[in-house]
Design a protein around this motif. Structure first.
Motif, short mmCIF file in Angstrom:
data_model
loop_
_atom_site.label_atom_id
_atom_site.label_comp_id
_atom_site.label_asym_id
_atom_site.label_seq_id
_atom_site.Cartn_x
_atom_site.Cartn_y
_atom_site.Cartn_z
N UNK A 1 -2.02 24.27 14.01
CA UNK A 1 -1.26 24.70 12.43
C UNK A 1 -1.84 23.61 11.68
N UNK A 2 -1.73 24.22 10.31
CA UNK A 2 -2.74 22.89 9.47
C UNK A 2 -1.26 22.22 8.93
N UNK A 3 -1.61 21.02 8.57
CA UNK A 3 0.15 20.03 8.03
C UNK A 3 -0.37 19.59 6.63
N UNK A 4 0.12 19.79 5.51
CA UNK A 4 0.54 19.34 4.13
C UNK A 4 1.44 18.54 3.81
N UNK A 5 0.14 17.49 3.63
CA UNK A 5 1.64 16.24 2.95
C UNK A 5 0.98 15.74 1.48
N UNK A 6 2.66 15.75 0.87
CA UNK A 6 1.99 15.70 -0.75
C UNK A 6 3.11 13.93 -0.64
N UNK A 7 2.48 13.06 -1.25
CA UNK A 7 2.93 12.36 -1.73
C UNK A 7 3.04 12.51 -3.65
N UNK A 8 3.77 11.73 -3.43
CA UNK A 8 4.25 11.44 -5.20
C UNK A 8 3.88 10.28 -5.44
N UNK A 9 2.88 9.61 -5.59
CA UNK A 9 3.03 7.59 -6.11
C UNK A 9 3.19 7.79 -7.74
N UNK A 10 4.78 6.93 -8.28
CA UNK A 10 4.46 7.16 -9.20
C UNK A 10 5.49 5.56 -9.85
N UNK A 11 5.63 5.28 -11.06
CA UNK A 11 6.20 4.11 -10.99
C UNK A 11 8.10 4.69 -11.87
N UNK A 12 7.92 3.81 -11.85
CA UNK A 12 9.79 3.53 -12.10
C UNK A 12 9.83 3.88 -13.27
N UNK A 13 8.89 3.73 -14.61
CA UNK A 13 9.41 4.60 -15.79
C UNK A 13 8.89 5.93 -15.41
N UNK A 14 9.69 7.34 -16.62
CA UNK A 14 8.88 8.11 -17.11
C UNK A 14 7.75 8.27 -17.78
N UNK A 15 7.06 9.44 -17.47
CA UNK A 15 6.07 9.47 -18.60
C UNK A 15 6.60 9.27 -20.45
#
Length: 131
Positions: A1-15
């Motif tokens: 089975x394929x794997x989905x790796x979701x990474x959220x890269x963000x600064x500490x400030x909101x948009x």
């Protein structure tokens, strides 16, 4: 089975935009964790990674930026005849068009585009899998 790796890269400030779909980093995290939970319930191997980094916020799926994944796709919305609502009348909503989003903020990505990016990444991972 394929794997989905979701990474959220963000600064500490909101948009800094006031007219976006997910107004805070926390709201975006919850949205992505919800998508991963849905995949896990559907027996799809998925994982969410939260990474604080400098620069522009981004979502990376299996090592590829969501914007790069979407650049190669042609998104078409279902016609009314193709919808699966079994002829029920639909609710009228007063909101932005589904495919309208401010690309400078990943937090503004519409749900349909995020799910298309995940589907494309999953299909690519399944295609590249060695049996």
């Amino acid at each position: 089975m394929a794997m989905i790796n979701i990474e959220y890269r963000h600064s500490e400030e909101p948009p800094e935009a006031s007219i976006i779909r997910r107004k805070t980093v926390e709201e975006m995290k919850n949205y992505l964790m919800g998508l991963v939970a849905e995949m896990l319930i559907a027996d799809i191997s998925a994982q969410y990674v939260d990474a604080v980094s400098e620069g522009k916020n981004a979502v990376v799926i299996n090592g590829k930026d969501v914007n790069d994944i979407l650049n190669g796709l042609q998104i078409r919305m279902l016609d009314n005849e193709d919808a699966c609502d079994s002829g029920k009348p639909s609710l009228i909503k007063f909101e932005r068009p589904v495919l309208d989003w401010r690309r400078e903020f990943i937090e503004d990505i519409p749900d349909v585009l995020m799910k298309n990016a995940i589907s494309k990444a999953y299909a690519d991972a399944a295609k590249d899998r060695i049996m």
